[in-house]
Write a protein that holds these residues in place. Sequence first.
Motif, PDB file in Angstrom:
ATOM      1  N   LYS A 106       0.799  -1.220   0.000  1.00 49.85           N
ATOM      2  CA  LYS A 106       0.000   0.000   0.000  1.00 49.85           C
ATOM      3  C   LYS A 106       0.835   1.275   0.000  1.00 49.85           C
ATOM      4  N   GLY A 107       2.028   1.245   0.578  1.00 54.02           N
ATOM      5  CA  GLY A 107       2.876   2.420   0.629  1.00 54.02           C
ATOM      6  C   GLY A 107       3.854   2.509  -0.538  1.00 54.02           C
ATOM      7  N   ASP A 108       3.603   1.777  -1.599  1.00 55.55           N
ATOM      8  CA  ASP A 108       4.504   1.713  -2.750  1.00 55.55           C
ATOM      9  C   ASP A 108       4.679   3.099  -3.367  1.00 55.55           C
ATOM     10  N   PRO A 109       5.897   3.657  -3.375  1.00 56.25           N
ATOM     11  CA  PRO A 109       6.112   4.987  -3.961  1.00 56.25           C
ATOM     12  C   PRO A 109       5.965   4.977  -5.484  1.00 56.25           C
ATOM     13  N   ASN A 110       5.993   3.795  -6.095  1.00 58.65           N
ATOM     14  CA  ASN A 110       5.831   3.700  -7.548  1.00 58.65           C
ATOM     15  C   ASN A 110       4.373   3.517  -7.965  1.00 58.65           C
ATOM     16  N   LYS A 111       3.459   3.511  -7.005  1.00 56.39           N
ATOM     17  CA  LYS A 111       2.034   3.360  -7.321  1.00 56.39           C
ATOM     18  C   LYS A 111       1.462   4.710  -7.730  1.00 56.39           C
ATOM     19  N   LYS A 112       0.694   4.693  -8.808  1.00 59.39           N
ATOM     20  CA  LYS A 112      -0.038   5.886  -9.253  1.00 59.39           C
ATOM     21  C   LYS A 112      -1.524   5.555  -9.202  1.00 59.39           C
ATOM     22  N   SER A 113      -2.322   6.498  -8.725  1.00 57.13           N
ATOM     23  CA  SER A 113      -3.768   6.304  -8.664  1.00 57.13           C
ATOM     24  C   SER A 113      -4.462   7.419  -9.417  1.00 57.13           C
ATOM     25  N   TYR A 114      -5.543   7.050 -10.101  1.00 55.76           N
ATOM     26  CA  TYR A 114      -6.310   7.992 -10.915  1.00 55.76           C
ATOM     27  C   TYR A 114      -7.790   7.774 -10.635  1.00 55.76           C
ATOM     28  N   ARG A 115      -8.531   8.862 -10.491  1.00 56.20           N
ATOM     29  CA  ARG A 115      -9.987   8.795 -10.357  1.00 56.20           C
ATOM     30  C   ARG A 115     -10.582   9.207 -11.701  1.00 56.20           C
ATOM     31  N   VAL A 116     -11.389   8.313 -12.292  1.00 61.03           N
ATOM     32  CA  VAL A 116     -11.983   8.590 -13.599  1.00 61.03           C
ATOM     33  C   VAL A 116     -13.482   8.331 -13.550  1.00 61.03           C
ATOM     34  N   SER A 117     -14.232   9.016 -14.409  1.00 67.93           N
ATOM     35  CA  SER A 117     -15.688   8.862 -14.413  1.00 67.93           C
ATOM     36  C   SER A 117     -16.194   8.024 -15.582  1.00 67.93           C
ATOM     37  N   HIS A 118     -15.309   7.591 -16.451  1.00 69.19           N
ATOM     38  CA  HIS A 118     -15.713   6.802 -17.616  1.00 69.19           C
ATOM     39  C   HIS A 118     -15.132   5.391 -17.520  1.00 69.19           C
ATOM     40  N   LEU A 119     -15.377   4.552 -18.517  1.00 69.82           N
ATOM     41  CA  LEU A 119     -15.008   3.143 -18.474  1.00 69.82           C
ATOM     42  C   LEU A 119     -13.697   2.848 -19.189  1.00 69.82           C
ATOM     43  N   SER A 120     -12.798   3.816 -19.192  1.00 71.95           N
ATOM     44  CA  SER A 120     -11.481   3.608 -19.798  1.00 71.95           C
ATOM     45  C   SER A 120     -10.494   4.621 -19.234  1.00 71.95           C
ATOM     46  N   HIS A 121      -9.213   4.301 -19.395  1.00 71.98           N
ATOM     47  CA  HIS A 121      -8.167   5.218 -18.960  1.00 71.98           C
ATOM     48  C   HIS A 121      -6.882   4.879 -19.700  1.00 71.98           C
ATOM     49  N   LYS A 122      -6.122   5.891 -20.077  1.00 74.81           N
ATOM     50  CA  LYS A 122      -4.835   5.699 -20.740  1.00 74.81           C
ATOM     51  C   LYS A 122      -3.732   6.126 -19.785  1.00 74.81           C
ATOM     52  N   VAL A 123      -2.681   5.307 -19.722  1.00 73.56           N
ATOM     53  CA  VAL A 123      -1.591   5.542 -18.776  1.00 73.56           C
ATOM     54  C   VAL A 123      -0.275   5.544 -19.541  1.00 73.56           C
ATOM     55  N   ASN A 124       0.554   6.555 -19.286  1.00 70.75           N
ATOM     56  CA  ASN A 124       1.918   6.561 -19.811  1.00 70.75           C
ATOM     57  C   ASN A 124       2.795   5.871 -18.778  1.00 70.75           C
TER      58      ASN A 124
END
Length: 160
Positions: A106-124
Motif C-alpha cells: 500500500k505504501g509503494d512509492p511507484n504506485k499511481k492512482s487515478y480517479r476517472v468517471s468513464h469506463l477507460s483510462h490511458k496511462v503513460n
Amino acid sequence: MTFIIIFIWTLAAFAQECRGQITVTQSPSITAEQPGGTVNIKCKTSRDVRRLNNGDEELPPPKNLNFLWETPFRLSLTWEKPEDLDSDCKVNYIVHVYKSQNCSYKGDPNKKSYRVSHLSHKVNVANKNGLCISVSTNPENCGDRGHSRLTTIILPPPGN
C-alpha cells in the motif's frame, strides 16, 4: 412461535427495503416449536451481499478489465460497468497502477492512482519490472454503499 413469525416478517420487510431488491428465502418456509424450544432457520439471499467494516454494503466491482499497449509506453485500459448497480447510484472508478507485479504494498512509492468517471483510462508507463493494474468502483452518490473490491490484472515484463 410469535417471535418466529415477527422475525420472518422483519426479514421480508428488510429485503424489500434494500437497494437492488435482494430476496431473502427461508428454509424451511414454515416451522413450529414449543415455547422454550430451539428453532434453526437458514436464510439465503438472491445475490451476494457484502458488508464493509462500518456496516455499509459494498458496490459491485468493474467487469472485464482489459488492456492494450498503444505504444511501448502508452497503456490503454477498458472495463465494463458493474452488474447490479442501481440506476440512481452515481459512481466513478479508481485506477491503481503499480510498477511491479506486486499489488499488495500500500505504501509503494511507484504506485499511481487515478480517479476517472468513464469506463477507460490511458496511462503513460514503462513495463520494466511488470505491472499490476487494479480498478475499483467508487461511490459518488450511492447512499451508504462503499467502494468495491478490486478487479486486477498483472502484466509480466517483456520477454517473460
